[in-house]
Design a protein around this motif. Structure first.
Motif, PDB file in Angstrom:
ATOM      1  N   GLY A 191       3.685 -11.761  13.674  1.00  0.00           N
ATOM      2  CA  GLY A 191       3.115 -12.307  12.469  1.00  0.00           C
ATOM      3  C   GLY A 191       2.598 -11.499  11.438  1.00  0.00           C
ATOM      4  O   GLY A 191       2.640 -11.626  10.270  1.00  0.00           O
ATOM      5  N   LEU A 192       2.014 -10.239  11.620  1.00  0.00           N
ATOM      6  CA  LEU A 192       1.618  -9.563  10.837  1.00  0.00           C
ATOM      7  C   LEU A 192       2.620  -9.031   9.852  1.00  0.00           C
ATOM      8  O   LEU A 192       2.395  -8.879   8.450  1.00  0.00           O
ATOM      9  CB  LEU A 192       0.735  -8.373  11.451  1.00  0.00           C
ATOM     10  CG  LEU A 192      -0.109  -7.011  10.304  1.00  0.00           C
ATOM     11  CD1 LEU A 192      -0.935  -7.676   9.528  1.00  0.00           C
ATOM     12  CD2 LEU A 192      -0.425  -5.990  11.339  1.00  0.00           C
ATOM     13  N   LEU A 193       3.586  -8.648  10.429  1.00  0.00           N
ATOM     14  CA  LEU A 193       4.809  -8.183   9.673  1.00  0.00           C
ATOM     15  C   LEU A 193       5.504  -8.904   8.728  1.00  0.00           C
ATOM     16  O   LEU A 193       5.671  -8.694   7.614  1.00  0.00           O
ATOM     17  CB  LEU A 193       5.606  -7.515  10.837  1.00  0.00           C
ATOM     18  CG  LEU A 193       5.602  -6.350  11.501  1.00  0.00           C
ATOM     19  CD1 LEU A 193       6.554  -5.961  12.678  1.00  0.00           C
ATOM     20  CD2 LEU A 193       5.452  -4.890  10.363  1.00  0.00           C
ATOM     21  N   ALA A 194       5.553 -10.413   9.188  1.00  0.00           N
ATOM     22  CA  ALA A 194       6.003 -11.225   8.525  1.00  0.00           C
ATOM     23  C   ALA A 194       5.210 -11.968   7.359  1.00  0.00           C
ATOM     24  O   ALA A 194       5.672 -12.637   6.245  1.00  0.00           O
ATOM     25  CB  ALA A 194       6.225 -12.641   9.605  1.00  0.00           C
ATOM     26  N   SER A 195       3.919 -11.296   7.386  1.00  0.00           N
ATOM     27  CA  SER A 195       2.715 -12.171   6.494  1.00  0.00           C
ATOM     28  C   SER A 195       2.794 -11.220   5.086  1.00  0.00           C
ATOM     29  O   SER A 195       2.193 -11.467   4.112  1.00  0.00           O
ATOM     30  CB  SER A 195       1.463 -12.104   6.935  1.00  0.00           C
ATOM     31  OG  SER A 195       1.473 -13.047   8.204  1.00  0.00           O
ATOM     32  N   LEU A 196       3.416  -9.903   5.325  1.00  0.00           N
ATOM     33  CA  LEU A 196       2.896  -9.078   4.049  1.00  0.00           C
ATOM     34  C   LEU A 196       3.597  -9.521   2.863  1.00  0.00           C
ATOM     35  O   LEU A 196       2.853  -9.534   1.631  1.00  0.00           O
ATOM     36  CB  LEU A 196       3.605  -7.510   4.476  1.00  0.00           C
ATOM     37  CG  LEU A 196       2.814  -6.930   5.607  1.00  0.00           C
ATOM     38  CD1 LEU A 196       3.718  -5.624   5.743  1.00  0.00           C
ATOM     39  CD2 LEU A 196       1.367  -6.739   5.393  1.00  0.00           C
TER      40      LEU A 196
END
Length: 403
Positions: A191-196
């Motif tokens: 999720g962190l990678l997808a949120s940037l």
């Protein structure tokens, strides 16, 4: 191949269309909020139920806690959008989704799990209502792109579904049910990678001045939109039952985890591609008509495993996935067709509230039915709610006019 002035004019018109990349960037937020935050629980449900010794009603309760959080998030968004910009609430909501994804696995205590699922639901409601508003505002001067952009945004959940299947199912298969906390951590990392990208893009979307001000133009026209509001409530209860229990149904019928990942991936890919399949309908049909038709196709996907063999799950996943999130896109189109820009944010928040209420009731009711008569009963409840969502828009369709 065409040549000459007509071809030159066509190429010029196409080049003048705004890019769909901003819609794709924002759709990654739905991958986090819906694909990872809400639907990935279906993959973890069998492992958590086995490791924590739950019955189906307890397992369904966690999705209900998530849905109750979504109710609170939708209601608070409706109130907060008087004072807070849609992009700011979107960014806060996405951050809340990220935090709770990673934190869910910190304890197996039901109060802790319930609180994290509820907080995740609040964030997801803010992301959905405000993200769809940002898409509609970004493409407000490009009606030919608006349908495709809206469908792409809601179809972003499919990216999260596929990513969750690839990250969670092999981990649980290799390490066993007790690895469910690590699975939640893995979802947080994805999720962190997808949120940037969506977090960055949201700060660049220019909101109309009217949407940043309090909406003082009176109540929303529910005399026209009320039937679709009720249909959206029923659809929400029906779709979440399917996505909560279909993986458990698959396991109960003896399919391997590899088959489960395959079915789950088909579902996610179908959801991701649904916006393109429905782009003409979303661009040209009245929103109420699109809502009814897509719910009818979702109904067929829900019935497929009940009326066929376990191999029909692949057909079910493809049919269900190709249509289910078009309901949310149809609501966004309905709102844009019938309301001015200044009222879009609060209208989307109101429809999200109806959606949240239906989604809160669905899993716990279906879980109680499953404990009594089995998971087939839960899927039949999903089908009945889908049928209501098909019929209701025809009772009072909203008049279509451009905002």
């Amino acid at each position: 191949m065409y040549s000459g002035p007509h071809a030159t004019a066509l190429a010029s018109a196409r080049s003048a269309l705004p890019s769909l990349w901003p819609a794709f960037a924002l759709c990654l937020s739905m991958a986090v909020a819906n694909g990872l935050g809400r639907f990935a629980y279906a993959l973890l449900l069998p492992a958590m139920r086995e490791d924590l010794l739950w019955n189906y009603a307890q397992a369904g309760w966690l999705n209900t806690a998530n849905a109750l959080g979504y109710v609170l998030g939708a209601a608070s968004a409706y109130a907060l959008l008087h004072r807070v910009s849609a992009r700011r609430l979107f960014q806060v909501g996405l951050g809340l989704c990220l935090f709770t994804l990673a934190a869910t696995g910190a304890s197996g205590a039901l109060p802790w799990l319930s609180s994290q699922r509820a907080l995740n639901g609040i964030g997801a409601a803010w992301v959905s209502a405000c993200g769809s508003t940002l898409v509609l505002l970004h493409y407000r001067h490009a009606p030919t792109r608006r349908g495709a952009a809206t469908g792409l945004f809601f179809g972003g959940a499919g990216i999260g579904i596929v990513a969750a299947g690839l990250a969670v199912a092999p981990l649980l298969a290799l390490r066993g049910p007790s690895a469910w906390p690590q699975a939640w951590m893995a979802l947080g990392a994805v999720g962190l990678l997808a949120s940037l990208w969506p977090l960055r893009l949201a700060g660049q979307v220019q909101e109309a001045a009217a949407t940043a001000e309090a909406d003082r133009s009176g109540p929303l026209p529910l005399r026209h939109l009320g039937a679709c509001l009720a249909a959206y409530f029923c659809w929400a209860g029906g779709y979440i039952i399917y996505l909560t229990f279909i993986f458990a149904w698959l396991r109960e019928h003896g399919l391997s985890w590899q088959s489960g990942v395959a079915v789950w991936s088909v579902l996610g890919i179908a959801i991701l591609g649904s916006g393109l399949l429905w782009r003409r309908a979303l661009a040209h049909w009245p929103g109420a008509y699109t809502l009814s038709v897509c719910c009818a196709i979702s109904l067929l996907g829900t019935l497929a495993p009940l009326l066929g063999s376990t191999s029909s799950l692949f057909i079910s996943a493809a049919v269900f996935g190709s249509s289910v999130f078009i309901a949310a896109a149809a609501i966004a189109v309905l709102v844009r067709q019938n309301l001015p820009a200044a009222r879009i944010g609060r209208a989307m928040a109101l429809f999200n509230l109806a959606f949240a209420a239906g989604q809160a009731i669905g899993p716990v009711a279906a879980g109680a039915i499953a404990d009594r008569i089995g998971l087939d009963g839960a899927l039949w409840l999903s089908a009945a709610l889908h049928l209501a969502a098909v019929l209701l828009p025809w009772t009072a369709r909203a008049p279509r006019h451009a905002a």
